[in-house]
Design a protein around this motif. Sequence first.
Motif, PDB file in Angstrom:
ATOM      1  N   UNK A  20      15.808   0.262  43.872  1.00  0.00           N
ATOM      2  CA  UNK A  20      15.621   1.177  44.998  1.00  0.00           C
ATOM      3  C   UNK A  20      16.574   2.366  44.876  1.00  0.00           C
ATOM      4  N   UNK A  21      17.782   2.117  44.396  1.00  0.00           N
ATOM      5  CA  UNK A  21      18.699   3.233  44.147  1.00  0.00           C
ATOM      6  C   UNK A  21      18.087   4.157  43.094  1.00  0.00           C
ATOM      7  N   UNK A  76      23.146  -8.787  54.497  1.00  0.00           N
ATOM      8  CA  UNK A  76      23.936  -7.600  54.131  1.00  0.00           C
ATOM      9  C   UNK A  76      23.247  -6.817  53.016  1.00  0.00           C
ATOM     10  N   UNK A  77      22.712  -7.536  52.046  1.00  0.00           N
ATOM     11  CA  UNK A  77      21.995  -6.864  50.947  1.00  0.00           C
ATOM     12  C   UNK A  77      20.744  -6.195  51.496  1.00  0.00           C
ATOM     13  N   UNK A  78      20.025  -6.888  52.364  1.00  0.00           N
ATOM     14  CA  UNK A  78      18.822  -6.307  52.973  1.00  0.00           C
ATOM     15  C   UNK A  78      19.164  -5.059  53.783  1.00  0.00           C
ATOM     16  N   UNK A  79      20.267  -5.085  54.494  1.00  0.00           N
ATOM     17  CA  UNK A  79      20.688  -3.924  55.274  1.00  0.00           C
ATOM     18  C   UNK A  79      20.957  -2.741  54.359  1.00  0.00           C
ATOM     19  N   UNK A  80      21.638  -2.999  53.248  1.00  0.00           N
ATOM     20  CA  UNK A  80      21.909  -1.936  52.289  1.00  0.00           C
ATOM     21  C   UNK A  80      20.606  -1.406  51.687  1.00  0.00           C
ATOM     22  N   UNK A  81      19.680  -2.310  51.376  1.00  0.00           N
ATOM     23  CA  UNK A  81      18.372  -1.895  50.863  1.00  0.00           C
ATOM     24  C   UNK A  81      17.665  -0.982  51.856  1.00  0.00           C
ATOM     25  N   UNK A  85      16.437   2.862  51.345  1.00  0.00           N
ATOM     26  CA  UNK A  85      15.038   3.249  51.611  1.00  0.00           C
ATOM     27  C   UNK A  85      14.963   4.355  52.653  1.00  0.00           C
ATOM     28  N   UNK A  86      15.826   4.296  53.661  1.00  0.00           N
ATOM     29  CA  UNK A  86      15.832   5.352  54.683  1.00  0.00           C
ATOM     30  C   UNK A  86      16.268   6.687  54.075  1.00  0.00           C
ATOM     31  N   UNK A  87      17.155   6.632  53.091  1.00  0.00           N
ATOM     32  CA  UNK A  87      17.585   7.859  52.421  1.00  0.00           C
ATOM     33  C   UNK A  87      16.452   8.435  51.565  1.00  0.00           C
ATOM     34  N   UNK A  88      15.630   7.566  50.989  1.00  0.00           N
ATOM     35  CA  UNK A  88      14.454   8.040  50.244  1.00  0.00           C
ATOM     36  C   UNK A  88      13.514   8.767  51.186  1.00  0.00           C
TER      37      UNK A  88
END
Length: 156
Positions: A20-21, A76-81, A85-88
């Motif tokens: 995703x990054x 926590x990983x899902x939150x970061x994901x 995604x919101x930045x995309x």
Amino acid sequence: MPLTETQLKVIKLLAEHEKVISQLYREYARKFPEQKDFWSKIAAEEIEHASWIFKLRSQAEKGSLYFKEGRFKIEAIKTSLEYVKSQITEAQNNKISAKNALSVARDLESGLIEKKFFEIFEPDCREIKQVLLDLAAATREHYNRIEKVWNNEIKF
């Protein structure tokens, strides 16, 4: 010792995080054509990092790698994901500056370093330890490249 379902999910999420990054960086490459080569190279490297994580999974399944249960919380990983995604979406739908894109990328890479993202495994063999060291070094290298561009405000 076979991995638990939770451990497998964490590994999958960590690899997905790298992918995703990569998507975010590809979006930046599209959004900022003058910086296309810069973002495209880093995006491709993130895909490579995801493949390294999957290799670690196969090693863990063979029992040559110990997995630190509880090192990362799935939520926590899902939150970061979701943040990535919101930045995309932000990059796709709104006008953002190259400086803002660099700031987001710098913060992401810095967060991975600070959280010691790749210390979820404890290697039993030299080859696996090297993969983990390579992941950590590559993340630091991404941060340094992004930081250099951010600090210098290089116009591509």
